[in-house]
Design a protein around this motif. Structure first.
Motif, PDB file in Angstrom:
ATOM      1  N   LYS A   1       4.231  -5.455  -6.875  1.00 12.67           N
ATOM      2  CA  LYS A   1       3.108  -5.512  -5.949  1.00 12.67           C
ATOM      3  C   LYS A   1       1.919  -6.184  -6.638  1.00 12.67           C
ATOM      4  CE  LYS A   1       3.790  -0.921  -5.990  1.00 12.67           C
ATOM      5  NZ  LYS A   1       5.139  -0.429  -6.213  1.00 12.67           N
TER       6      LYS A   1
ATOM      7  N   GLU B   1      -2.000   0.724 -10.549  1.00  6.40           N
ATOM      8  CA  GLU B   1      -2.889   0.964  -9.419  1.00  6.40           C
ATOM      9  C   GLU B   1      -4.098   1.822  -9.776  1.00  6.40           C
ATOM     10  OE1 GLU B   1       0.310   1.512  -9.690  1.00  6.40           O
ATOM     11  OE2 GLU B   1       1.450   0.933  -7.909  1.00  6.40           O
TER      12      GLU B   1
ATOM     13  N   ARG C   1       9.847  10.019 -11.007  1.00  5.98           N
ATOM     14  CA  ARG C   1       9.408   9.391  -9.758  1.00  5.98           C
ATOM     15  C   ARG C   1       9.887  10.225  -8.583  1.00  5.98           C
ATOM     16  NH1 ARG C   1       7.347   3.936 -11.212  1.00  5.98           N
ATOM     17  NH2 ARG C   1       8.076   3.719 -13.351  1.00  5.98           N
TER      18      ARG C   1
HETATM   19 MG    MG Z   1       4.569   2.127  -9.621  1.00  2.00          MG
END
Ligand code: MG
Ligand code: ATP
Length: 686
Positions: A305, A450, A551
């Motif tokens: 991303k 992020e 995760r």
């Molecule tokens: Mg990530």
């Protein structure tokens, strides 16, 4: 969306059983180590946080944390005004709208990141060392003062401007870790261009994809690079990429080696052109919310991303977290070995250290070149005070034995940091006992591309200044953590697990995914409303400390019981013959999900494979429970990794489920041969 994404999450009726599983495994893991000198509970507002000297109720680090959550406006405003240099003051600290994924920090303010990282230090620290370039060739390091760096930034800034680069343009940087790379990033910041660094180990296709996505007209590269003694023809890769990137108008080529390379009509010899340029480059002022840079995530869970970061908020957040997570004092040598192609290289090689006037290391080589003693030889030679690395390199080095560490004097080291994946107990112990000689704090930091900077780390607090192995522990000031269950309900209390979320905006958070705000909104703000959804799972322990369980996509659901992959891996990693492991789930007729374990052995192991298989099963049974026993244990010489060194579990999951044709985006995979090996081995086991 939530129940689908968190589909494997805690079922209420299993909560009790699940908790008891965790409790029993934790019994074996009750070590804790005290913080060392310089990190006491009590805050020294004169040295640590002079901004809050007039607030008598702030006596301890925990008081400060509470204050940061209760009055974020005052907390961040004061820090922003004192830690950054502004051309124009801002009006409010924060405006936010979670439902739209819109955040604005320090709006109305005007500043420039290169001024904050260089110009303001020149008067007092101009002759101090800003960069230590640890070149690939051992023993050939070079020092760069702030003055020297300032001249390079000025020249490159002018070169970019004179070649037609304007504020807001994207500049793709495909360079080895070098003073030229740092100066190019800062030159972009100086003229208001947006840098997009692409790791120089990526293929031509991966580079082209990132150039095109960012619509970059300018690429900055090198003729060649050297890594681990091997020459890499970087310019050739760029030529191949540019042939697929019609948006590119110019390619600046820095000569890292003497070798001549063919230069086409887009190419500019940067090394030569810089000689003509003036070292004084005018500053292009930026608004607080103007984009400082964009950067692609590692691609561990899907296609990368293009994360964007703001100028003021990002800079302040890296400045503050760098100083306080590592307890950094100006004059110390900070050695973050991450490449500039990753967020760690942006935040803790460049922006954090330089905005603090610090001295930062540029490590161009690999931990195994010329032998596994490279880091520690470098620590001795350069007298580094901090080292910041990834668990994957610790696990790799630990495989080679202690002699490579003990040979060198590490007495200069004060803090040992790490980031990127869960730090398993064996690696923690080795880092603490062998590398740090039980003298240095282990700073396990949790954060993401992020988040811009460190969000969880064992900062001091009044709850106890101990550091517990295997977890990043405490939220940084301003970071308001919360756990959520599969129903989107907050999981309160202690000794509980859930999806890790951040409830309040913080200055360093990403602002969007480049040209894809919808994906931004969907990925981070719609799973649980009104919070930032990290995508990771966490366990909040009795003392309120956080441990990352893996995760959320990787959470296993075996016969209705929710198990974290990190915990099972941690138990197997403890075996003296095991170097590292990866655990994934695969569809199982009876249990819903079965456990599949991939195991890499240490060099020169003694035990036979079938005995080892049994010993690993015994250990899992004893420390976690029969429920966590793998259906399959596959021994492999290595694991598929992203270029940043993280295990790509999504590929392992596909193999375990016999879905060899659905491996997904493999553009960030580092050694594709390993995948072939694993597929063949898996077929043999069937
Ligand atoms: Mg990530
Ligand atoms: P992608 O988002 O493309 O799948 P990625 O998540 O690997 O890739 P990064 O932003 O480089 O990209 O990595 C952040 C992730 O790394 C975190 O979400 C977390 O899973 C893991 N991580 C980072 N630090 C730690 C830590 N100290 N302990 C456990 N996990 C960590």
């Amino acid at each position: 969306g939530l129940s689908r994404v968190l589909g494997n999450c805690l079922h209420h009726e299993n909560a009790r059983i699940h908790r008891s599983i965790n409790a029993s495994s934790l019994l074996n893991r009750t070590w804790s180590y005290r913080f060392h000198k310089g990190r006491s509970n009590n805050i020294s507002t004169s040295t640590d946080y002079p901004e809050f000297r007039d607030l008598p109720h702030i006596k301890t680090h925990n008081d400060l944390y509470k204050f940061s959550i209760e009055d974020p406006e005052l907390f961040w405003s004061r820090l922003a005004r004192s830690r950054l240099t502004w051309s124009k003051d801002f009006s409010t600290a924060c405006k936010s709208d979670f439902s739209k994924g819109k955040f604005g920090w320090f709006e109305g303010g005007v500043l420039n990141a290169s001024v904050n990282c260089i110009d303001r230090h020149l008067e007092k620290r101009g002759d101090e060392i800003a960069l230590i370039w640890e070149r690939d060739e051992p023993g050939t390091h070079r020092f760069y003062t702030y003055k020297k760096l300032s001249e390079m930034v000025g020249k490159i800034g002018n070169l970019l401007t004179n070649s037609g680069v304007k504020a807001g343009d994207r500049v793709a940087i495909y360079l080895p870790k070098s003073p030229t790379a740092i100066a190019t990033m800062l030159a972009c910041a100086r003229i208001g261009a947006i840098h997009s660094v692409v790791f120089a180990g990526f293929s031509a296709d991966a580079l082209a994809g990132r150039i095109n996505d960012a619509q970059a007209e300018t690429v900055v590269t090198a003729n060649q690079t050297i890594r681990g003694g091997k020459l890499i023809e970087l310019k050739k890769m760029v030529d191949a990429a540019v042939s697929k990137s019609p948006c590119v108008k110019r390619v600046l080529v820095y000569y890292r080696t003497e070798a001549k390379v063919p230069m086409g009509k887009l190419d500019i010899d940067m090394t030569k052109a810089m000689v003509q340029e003036s070292p004084n480059c005018p500053v292009v002022e930026r608004n607080s919310e103007d984009t400082l840079f964009m950067l692609y995530t590692s691609g561990s869970t899907g296609s990368p991303k293009g994360i964007t970061h703001s100028t003021a908020g990002y800079l302040l957040y890296t400045n503050v977290t760098f100083k306080h997570a590592f307890d950094y004092n100006v004059g110390e040598k900070f050695g973050c070995v991450a490449d500039i192609g990753w967020i760690t290289g942006h935040s803790y090689v460049l922006y954090g250290p330089l905005s603090n006037g610090g001295t930062t290391l540029l490590f161009e080589s690999t931990p195994l070149y010329p032998d596994p003693g490279r880091y520690w030889e470098m620590v001795e030679r350069l007298k580094l005070n901090h080292i910041y690395l990834a668990p994957t390199s610790l696990r790799m080095l630990l495989k080679s034995g202690d002699e490579y560490v003990k040979k060198y004097d590490r007495s200069s080291l004060r803090k040992l940091g790490c980031v990127g994946e869960p730090l398993n107990h064996e690696a923690w112990e080795w880092y603490y006992n062998v590398v740090g000689e039980r003298r240095c704090d282990i700073i396990d930091t949790w954060w993401q591309t992020e988040t811009g900077g460190i969000c969880i780390s064992p900062r001091p607090s009044e709850i106890g200044a101990d550091i517990q192995p295997g977890m990043p522990m405490r939220p940084m000031p301003g970071i308001d953590l919360a756990l959520f269950d599969s129903q989107g309900k907050e999981v309160k209390g202690e000794d509980v697990e859930g999806a890790l979320c951040i409830r309040r905006p913080w200055p360093g958070m990403a602002r969007t995914i480049y040209r894809d705000h919808d994906r931004f909104l969907k990925t981070y703000f719609q799973t649980v409303p009104d919070v930032y959804y990290t995508g990771d799972g966490a366990h909040r322990h009795k003392e309120g400390h956080y441990q990352i369980t893996g995760r959320m996509d990787d959470v296993l659901n075996v016969s209705g019981h929710r198990l974290g992959t990190a915990e099972i891996e941690d138990v197997m990693d403890d075996h003296p013959d095991v170097a590292e492991t990866a655990v994934v789930g695969f569809p199982h007729d009876i249990k819903g999900e079965g456990i599949y374990a991939y195991v890499v052995l240490k060099d020169g192991r003694k035990t036979k494979k079938n005995e080892l298989d049994q010993q690993l099963r015994n250990a899992i049974k004893k420390k976690i429970g029969g429920l966590a026993l793998p259906e399959v244990i596959l021994f492999t010489p290595g694991l598929p990794r992203t270029r940043s060194g993280k295990i790509m579990r999504r590929i392992l999951r596909k193999v375990a489920s016999n879905k060899f044709d659905e491996l997904g985006d493999t553009s960030t995979l580092s050694e594709p041969e390993i995948v072939d090996f694993i597929i063949n081995k898996h077929k043999e086991l069937l």
